[in-house]
Design an enzyme around this catalytic site. Structure first.
Site, PDB file in Angstrom:
ATOM      1  N   LEU A   2      72.436  42.852   6.919  1.00 11.82           N
ATOM      2  CA  LEU A   2      73.179  42.927   5.661  1.00 11.82           C
ATOM      3  C   LEU A   2      73.587  44.350   5.303  1.00 11.82           C
ATOM      4  O   LEU A   2      74.376  44.544   4.374  1.00 11.82           O
ATOM      5  CB  LEU A   2      72.364  42.301   4.528  1.00 11.82           C
ATOM      6  CG  LEU A   2      72.044  40.821   4.705  1.00 11.82           C
ATOM      7  CD1 LEU A   2      71.242  40.302   3.527  1.00 11.82           C
ATOM      8  CD2 LEU A   2      73.303  40.001   4.918  1.00 11.82           C
ATOM      9  N   ARG A  22      73.484  46.336  -4.256  1.00 16.39           N
ATOM     10  CA  ARG A  22      73.691  47.512  -3.398  1.00 16.39           C
ATOM     11  C   ARG A  22      74.157  47.108  -1.996  1.00 16.39           C
ATOM     12  O   ARG A  22      74.912  47.839  -1.360  1.00 16.39           O
ATOM     13  CB  ARG A  22      72.420  48.355  -3.315  1.00 16.39           C
ATOM     14  CG  ARG A  22      72.155  49.144  -4.590  1.00 16.39           C
ATOM     15  CD  ARG A  22      71.099  50.216  -4.410  1.00 16.39           C
ATOM     16  NE  ARG A  22      69.780  49.721  -4.085  1.00 16.39           N
ATOM     17  CZ  ARG A  22      68.890  49.282  -4.979  1.00 16.39           C
ATOM     18  NH1 ARG A  22      69.189  49.237  -6.256  1.00 16.39           N
ATOM     19  NH2 ARG A  22      67.699  48.865  -4.586  1.00 16.39           N
ATOM     20  N   HIS A  36      51.606  41.943  -6.601  1.00 20.45           N
ATOM     21  CA  HIS A  36      50.878  41.034  -5.720  1.00 20.45           C
ATOM     22  C   HIS A  36      50.185  40.005  -6.591  1.00 20.45           C
ATOM     23  O   HIS A  36      49.997  40.210  -7.795  1.00 20.45           O
ATOM     24  CB  HIS A  36      49.869  41.804  -4.869  1.00 20.45           C
ATOM     25  CG  HIS A  36      50.523  42.866  -4.053  1.00 20.45           C
ATOM     26  ND1 HIS A  36      51.212  42.586  -2.888  1.00 20.45           N
ATOM     27  CD2 HIS A  36      50.631  44.204  -4.240  1.00 20.45           C
ATOM     28  CE1 HIS A  36      51.699  43.710  -2.392  1.00 20.45           C
ATOM     29  NE2 HIS A  36      51.371  44.703  -3.197  1.00 20.45           N
ATOM     30  N   ASP A  88      51.771  33.579  -7.148  1.00 21.79           N
ATOM     31  CA  ASP A  88      52.872  33.436  -6.201  1.00 21.79           C
ATOM     32  C   ASP A  88      53.384  32.003  -6.135  1.00 21.79           C
ATOM     33  O   ASP A  88      54.588  31.766  -6.083  1.00 21.79           O
ATOM     34  CB  ASP A  88      52.434  33.861  -4.796  1.00 21.79           C
ATOM     35  CG  ASP A  88      52.350  35.368  -4.630  1.00 21.79           C
ATOM     36  OD1 ASP A  88      52.836  36.105  -5.508  1.00 21.79           O
ATOM     37  OD2 ASP A  88      51.787  35.808  -3.604  1.00 21.79           O
TER      38      ASP A  88
END
Length: 188
Positions: free
Chosen positions: A71, A101, A136, A161
Site C-alpha cells: 500500500l 496517509r 493491549h 480485544d
C-alpha cells in the site's frame, strides 16, 4: 449463508480485526485478507506452529482468501482501490490517520464506491486524546476496572480485544450496512 452477498477487505493484524472478519466470514461473507509484502500478518509466525504457520493465525483466518499488496506503492494503492470498488466493507486496524496517509482513507474509498463501509479498529479511538497510544488487552481491561489487582492470574482470554474490539466492530458494520439499504451511502 446469511452474508453470502457481502465482500469484505481485511487490512487487520493480530486479534481484534481478524476475529471481527472471521465472524463475518463464518456467516458467509467473502473476506479477502490484504497483507503487506514485508511481514504480512505477523501472527503467522506466532507459536505454536503447524506446517510452518501459526495455529492461531490459521484459526483466525479460516474461510478467508489472501492477497499481498504494498500500500506504500502506487500500484498497491491502485489495486486496493479496484478491490474496494467491488467491496461492501473494509476493516482496518492501523493507527489513526494511516489509511489517509496511504491514500486509501474513507474519502478515497468512497470516491470509488459510495456505498463502502470502513470500520477502523484502534485501541483508543480515531480522534480522542489517547488516539496515538499503543494499546493491549491488559491496558483496556485495566482502564475499564475489569482487571483484579488481587488476582493471582491474568485472564486467559483477551476480553477487551474480543468483547470491546471485535464484537463491537461486527455490530457497527452490520448497523452501517443496514442503514446503507435506506440511504445508499456508506459510513466510516
Amino acid at each position: 449463508m446469511v452474508l453470502s452477498d457481502l465482500r469484505v477487505l481485511d487490512l487487520t493484524r493480530l486479534l481484534p480485526g481478524p476475529f471481527c472478519t472471521l465472524m463475518l466470514a463464518d456467516m458467509g461473507a467473502d473476506v479477502i485478507k490484504v497483507e503487506d509484502p514485508a511481514q504480512g500478518d505477523y501472527l503467522r509466525w506466532w507459536p505454536p506452529l503447524r506446517d510452518g504457520q501459526s495455529a492461531m493465525f490459521s484459526a483466525l483466518n479460516r474461510n478467508k482468501r489472501s492477497v499481498i499488496l504494498d500500500l506504500k506503492a502506487a500500484a498497491g494503492r491502485d489495486a486496493l482501490l479496484r478491490l474496494a470498488a467491488t467491496a461492501d466493507v473494509v476493516v482496518e486496524s492501523f493507527r489513526p490517520g494511516v489509511m489517509d496517509r496511504l491514500g486509501v482513507g474513507y474519502y478515497q474509498l468512497a470516491a470509488v464506491n459510495p456505498g463502502i463501509v470502513l470500520c477502523s479498529i484502534s485501541g483508543y479511538g480515531q480522534d480522542g486524546p489517547e488516539r496515538e497510544k499503543a494499546g493491549h488487552d491488559l491496558n483496556y481491561i485495566g482502564l475499564a476496572g475489569a482487571l483484579d489487582p488481587e488476582a493471582a492470574r491474568l485472564p486467559s482470554v483477551q476480553i477487551g480485544d474480543l468483547g470491546g474490539g471485535a464484537a463491537n466492530a461486527v455490530v457497527a458494520i452490520l448497523a452501517a450496512l443496514h442503514e446503507r439499504r435506506t440511504s445508499g451511502r456508506g459510513q466510516h
